[in-house]
Design an enzyme around this catalytic site. Structure first.
Site, PDB file in Angstrom:
ATOM      1  N   TYR A 158      -0.417   7.892   0.868  1.00 51.17           N
ATOM      2  CA  TYR A 158      -0.866   8.533   1.975  1.00 51.17           C
ATOM      3  C   TYR A 158       0.461   7.960   3.050  1.00 51.17           C
ATOM      4  O   TYR A 158       0.983   6.784   2.871  1.00 51.17           O
ATOM      5  CB  TYR A 158      -1.759   8.048   2.764  1.00 51.17           C
ATOM      6  CG  TYR A 158      -1.839   7.966   4.377  1.00 51.17           C
ATOM      7  CD1 TYR A 158      -2.156   9.195   4.976  1.00 51.17           C
ATOM      8  CD2 TYR A 158      -1.780   7.094   4.891  1.00 51.17           C
ATOM      9  CE1 TYR A 158      -2.102   9.157   6.451  1.00 51.17           C
ATOM     10  CE2 TYR A 158      -1.835   6.891   6.378  1.00 51.17           C
ATOM     11  CZ  TYR A 158      -2.171   8.073   7.151  1.00 51.17           C
ATOM     12  OH  TYR A 158      -1.899   8.036   8.411  1.00 51.17           O
ATOM     13  N   HIS A 159       1.130   8.868   3.661  1.00 55.44           N
ATOM     14  CA  HIS A 159       1.882   8.431   4.852  1.00 55.44           C
ATOM     15  C   HIS A 159       1.271   8.994   6.083  1.00 55.44           C
ATOM     16  O   HIS A 159       0.806   9.797   6.413  1.00 55.44           O
ATOM     17  CB  HIS A 159       3.303   9.244   4.498  1.00 55.44           C
ATOM     18  CG  HIS A 159       4.049   8.897   3.273  1.00 55.44           C
ATOM     19  ND1 HIS A 159       4.156   7.655   2.824  1.00 55.44           N
ATOM     20  CD2 HIS A 159       4.598   9.638   2.236  1.00 55.44           C
ATOM     21  CE1 HIS A 159       4.876   7.687   1.492  1.00 55.44           C
ATOM     22  NE2 HIS A 159       4.847   8.635   1.356  1.00 55.44           N
ATOM     23  N   ALA A 163       3.368   0.819  -0.835  1.00 54.49           N
ATOM     24  CA  ALA A 163       3.601   1.669  -2.153  1.00 54.49           C
ATOM     25  C   ALA A 163       4.781   1.848  -2.371  1.00 54.49           C
ATOM     26  O   ALA A 163       5.744   2.135  -1.501  1.00 54.49           O
ATOM     27  CB  ALA A 163       2.543   2.853  -1.731  1.00 54.49           C
ATOM     28  N   GLY A 196       7.810   9.416  -9.042  1.00 55.16           N
ATOM     29  CA  GLY A 196       6.691   8.820 -10.071  1.00 55.16           C
ATOM     30  C   GLY A 196       5.457   8.187  -9.326  1.00 55.16           C
ATOM     31  O   GLY A 196       5.541   8.293  -8.093  1.00 55.16           O
ATOM     32  N   GLY A 197       4.682   7.786 -10.012  1.00 60.80           N
ATOM     33  CA  GLY A 197       3.367   7.298  -9.166  1.00 60.80           C
ATOM     34  C   GLY A 197       2.439   8.269  -9.110  1.00 60.80           C
ATOM     35  O   GLY A 197       2.310   9.525  -9.300  1.00 60.80           O
ATOM     36  N   ASP A 198       1.153   7.826  -8.381  1.00 60.58           N
ATOM     37  CA  ASP A 198       0.012   8.767  -8.157  1.00 60.58           C
ATOM     38  C   ASP A 198       0.131   9.168  -6.821  1.00 60.58           C
ATOM     39  O   ASP A 198       0.833   9.775  -6.268  1.00 60.58           O
ATOM     40  CB  ASP A 198      -1.204   8.101  -8.795  1.00 60.58           C
ATOM     41  CG  ASP A 198      -2.468   8.984  -9.177  1.00 60.58           C
ATOM     42  OD1 ASP A 198      -3.015   9.551  -8.218  1.00 60.58           O
ATOM     43  OD2 ASP A 198      -2.545   9.166 -10.199  1.00 60.58           O
ATOM     44  N   PHE A 243       9.669   3.510  -0.620  1.00 59.69           N
ATOM     45  CA  PHE A 243       8.681   2.664  -0.375  1.00 59.69           C
ATOM     46  C   PHE A 243       7.886   3.031   1.081  1.00 59.69           C
ATOM     47  O   PHE A 243       8.609   4.022   1.933  1.00 59.69           O
ATOM     48  CB  PHE A 243       9.088   1.385  -0.286  1.00 59.69           C
ATOM     49  CG  PHE A 243       9.955   1.254   0.725  1.00 59.69           C
ATOM     50  CD1 PHE A 243       9.657   0.823   2.076  1.00 59.69           C
ATOM     51  CD2 PHE A 243      11.285   1.093   0.645  1.00 59.69           C
ATOM     52  CE1 PHE A 243      10.704   0.321   3.326  1.00 59.69           C
ATOM     53  CE2 PHE A 243      12.077   0.551   1.611  1.00 59.69           C
ATOM     54  CZ  PHE A 243      11.869   0.509   2.999  1.00 59.69           C
ATOM     55  N   GLY A 283       7.468   4.458  -5.046  1.00 63.12           N
ATOM     56  CA  GLY A 283       7.361   5.636  -6.121  1.00 63.12           C
ATOM     57  C   GLY A 283       8.838   6.334  -5.969  1.00 63.12           C
ATOM     58  O   GLY A 283       9.120   6.603  -4.755  1.00 63.12           O
ATOM     59  N   CYS A 328      -2.965   5.359  -4.855  1.00 67.50           N
ATOM     60  CA  CYS A 328      -2.402   5.167  -6.061  1.00 67.50           C
ATOM     61  C   CYS A 328      -2.946   5.271  -7.558  1.00 67.50           C
ATOM     62  O   CYS A 328      -2.622   4.994  -8.572  1.00 67.50           O
ATOM     63  CB  CYS A 328      -1.619   3.870  -6.266  1.00 67.50           C
ATOM     64  SG  CYS A 328      -0.355   3.417  -4.790  1.00 67.50           S
TER      65      CYS A 328
END
Length: 249
Positions: free
Chosen positions: A94-95, A160, A89-91, A174, A162, A191
């Site tokens: 960045y990692h 963040a 889920g989510g938009d 997370f 998702g 996001c």
């Protein structure tokens, strides 16, 4: 109800390789649940928790808008970054190095069958971790994750979240900015939320670097307490090239 959680610290790992590993663990749990139901057996389902850092990568959730990535494929390559559309889920998020990414792959039948409670507890794990450093993290209504100074012109996101869940089995998780290079966030609308910035723990503390191991230890403690879980450190097959392929296929 099996509340033992196998903890694996993967170190710095490619996003796609880790995603495939997550999928293999996730599918194994789902397959066992189906087998238990079909054969009326009660074999315990395992739970996993992966810590990892990724090389620079942007990921877009299944309901996300590609326009929230603000750079081209060529510019991605120039920055040494990759991009994936994923099944969480989510938009967009960045990692990268300096970020603690946590992927709990849990059978919620072992804990509680409430995905909203699951997300709120994940947020609480991070909120309590930040509190250990004297930082007040909060939730922002309608915006999953952990924020600072919500309701002010200085609202900024530090973690963040998702997730994906099927048959009450979770994956993804997370991403907490600890020593993150915040410049990479300028290449997207974090996001999908315009007008809000991001931050990192080291920036908030005014230091060059925060000890990542110390932060992980705090996350583990709060996760174990809130989920009433027993964390057991294990060695992952993904760390061994001779067996990694078997683990990700």
């Amino acid at each position: 109800m099996n509340k033992i959680v196998r903890l694996e610290d993967l170190g710095l790992k490619d996003y796609k390789q880790t995603w495939e590993y997550q999928e293999s663990l996730f599918n194994a749990i789902v397959d066992l649940k189906i087998k238990n139901r079909r054969e009326d057996t009660h074999l315990p389902t395992p739970n996993h928790f992966l810590f990892v850092e990724h090389p620079h990568v942007y990921t877009l959730g299944k309901s996300g808008d590609f326009d929230n990535l603000l750079i081209s494929e060529k510019q991605l390559a120039e920055k040494g970054a990759t991009f994936y559309k994923v099944n969480r889920g989510g938009d967009i998020t960045y990692h990268g190095p300096g970020q603690i990414v946590g992927y709990p792959i849990l059978d919620l039948d072992n804990f509680f069958t409430d995905i909203h409670k699951y997300l709120r507890l994940l947020e609480e794990v991070i909120i309590l971790t930040l509190a250990d450093y004297g930082i007040t993290g909060t939730r922002s209504e309608g915006e999953t994750g952990v924020w600072l100074d919500v309701g002010t012109p200085f609202a900024r996101k530090i973690c963040a979240m998702g997730v994906r869940a099927s048959r009450w089995v979770t994956m993804h998780g997370f991403a907490l900015n600890v020593n993150a290079d915040l410049g990479y966030f300028d290449n997207m609308i974090p996001c999908g939320i315009r007008g809000k910035s991001v931050t990192s723990l080291n920036v908030e503390l005014g230091v060059n670097r925060v000890d990542m191991g110390e932060v992980k230890a705090k996350i583990k403690k709060h996760f174990a307490d809130l989920f009433e879980a027993e964390l057991q450190q294990t060695t992952s097959a993904i760390q061994n090239p001779a067996t990694a392929d078997r683990a990700t296929t």
